[in-house]
Design a protein around this motif. Sequence first.
Motif, PDB file in Angstrom:
ATOM      1  N   UNK A 169      -9.066  -7.253  -5.390  1.00 47.23           N
ATOM      2  CA  UNK A 169     -10.363  -7.513  -5.992  1.00 47.23           C
ATOM      3  C   UNK A 169     -10.912  -8.880  -5.599  1.00 47.23           C
ATOM      4  N   UNK A 170     -10.015  -9.850  -5.445  1.00 50.13           N
ATOM      5  CA  UNK A 170     -10.453 -11.176  -4.992  1.00 50.13           C
ATOM      6  C   UNK A 170     -10.931 -11.121  -3.548  1.00 50.13           C
ATOM      7  N   UNK A 171     -10.317 -10.253  -2.757  1.00 47.74           N
ATOM      8  CA  UNK A 171     -10.744 -10.092  -1.367  1.00 47.74           C
ATOM      9  C   UNK A 171     -12.126  -9.445  -1.318  1.00 47.74           C
ATOM     10  N   UNK A 172     -12.289  -8.357  -2.051  1.00 46.28           N
ATOM     11  CA  UNK A 172     -13.571  -7.644  -2.001  1.00 46.28           C
ATOM     12  C   UNK A 172     -14.706  -8.475  -2.589  1.00 46.28           C
ATOM     13  N   UNK A 173     -14.423  -9.191  -3.669  1.00 44.76           N
ATOM     14  CA  UNK A 173     -15.462  -9.985  -4.330  1.00 44.76           C
ATOM     15  C   UNK A 173     -15.176 -11.475  -4.146  1.00 44.76           C
ATOM     16  N   UNK A 174     -14.891 -11.843  -2.920  1.00 40.37           N
ATOM     17  CA  UNK A 174     -14.564 -13.225  -2.589  1.00 40.37           C
ATOM     18  C   UNK A 174     -15.689 -14.177  -3.004  1.00 40.37           C
ATOM     19  N   UNK A 175     -16.913 -13.818  -2.698  1.00 37.44           N
ATOM     20  CA  UNK A 175     -18.034 -14.715  -2.992  1.00 37.44           C
ATOM     21  C   UNK A 175     -18.137 -14.993  -4.491  1.00 37.44           C
ATOM     22  N   UNK A 176     -17.992 -13.952  -5.299  1.00 41.72           N
ATOM     23  CA  UNK A 176     -18.089 -14.130  -6.746  1.00 41.72           C
ATOM     24  C   UNK A 176     -16.917 -14.947  -7.277  1.00 41.72           C
ATOM     25  N   UNK A 177     -15.719 -14.727  -6.733  1.00 38.91           N
ATOM     26  CA  UNK A 177     -14.555 -15.497  -7.172  1.00 38.91           C
ATOM     27  C   UNK A 177     -14.691 -16.965  -6.778  1.00 38.91           C
TER      28      UNK A 177
END
Length: 235
Positions: A169-177
């Motif tokens: 999930x951190x990979x897919x939503x890197x920008x948000x993280x």
Amino acid sequence: MTPATIVLAFDTATAATVVGLDAGNGVLTRRDDPPAGARPRHAERLLALCDELLGEAGLRWADVGRIGVGVGPGTFTGLRIGVATGRALAQATGAEVVPVATLAALAHAARQTHAEPCLALIDARRSELFAAAWGADGTALAGAAAIAPAALAELTVAAPGPWLAIGDGAVRYRAEAEATGAAVPVDDDPLHRVDGAALVALAQAGGPIAPGALVPDYLRLPDAEIQRRAKATSG
């Protein structure tokens, strides 16, 4: 659990099938990661990987004293396969069974090499994340929940940064993280994958339950149930 107890642990909450075994002289691990775009191979590979590890250690199923089972959150099909297998193995072998939270396994592995508070994130599809937060000392700061990526910032207020964000999930939503100030390792970093040694460690630390009490932690309804309820409401 005695020091000599042989512990087998596995997880099928993500696309990967992950297995770990501690026979008293170090942890052995196996994993199956399907190619990008391919379907998970939990049904085909889970018992095969367990058999491979037991064979490498010169053990039989009857030697296993405790089985750790990843209960999610994660994919519905994967969790059903893993939990059903765990129940059946515990009943057949007489081994203790211990539920292992998949997000906790991700965070446990990260604490072995990183001192920051941690966001463990699994891609939940439907534009959501399965997320939980831990302090640098392993204290749970936010329990597992299904959230929108934009809500990640609400989790990081629980402790001063810098934070570490891991999981697919951190990979897919890197920008948000990263917008929360969290550091996200490179996409192919092992910290984004469930680790067999972490599964074993949490299985050793956890308390056993009755096999029939082992249930998946779905956190939300499956798509089929949501559609069924929507049809019933509209009808």
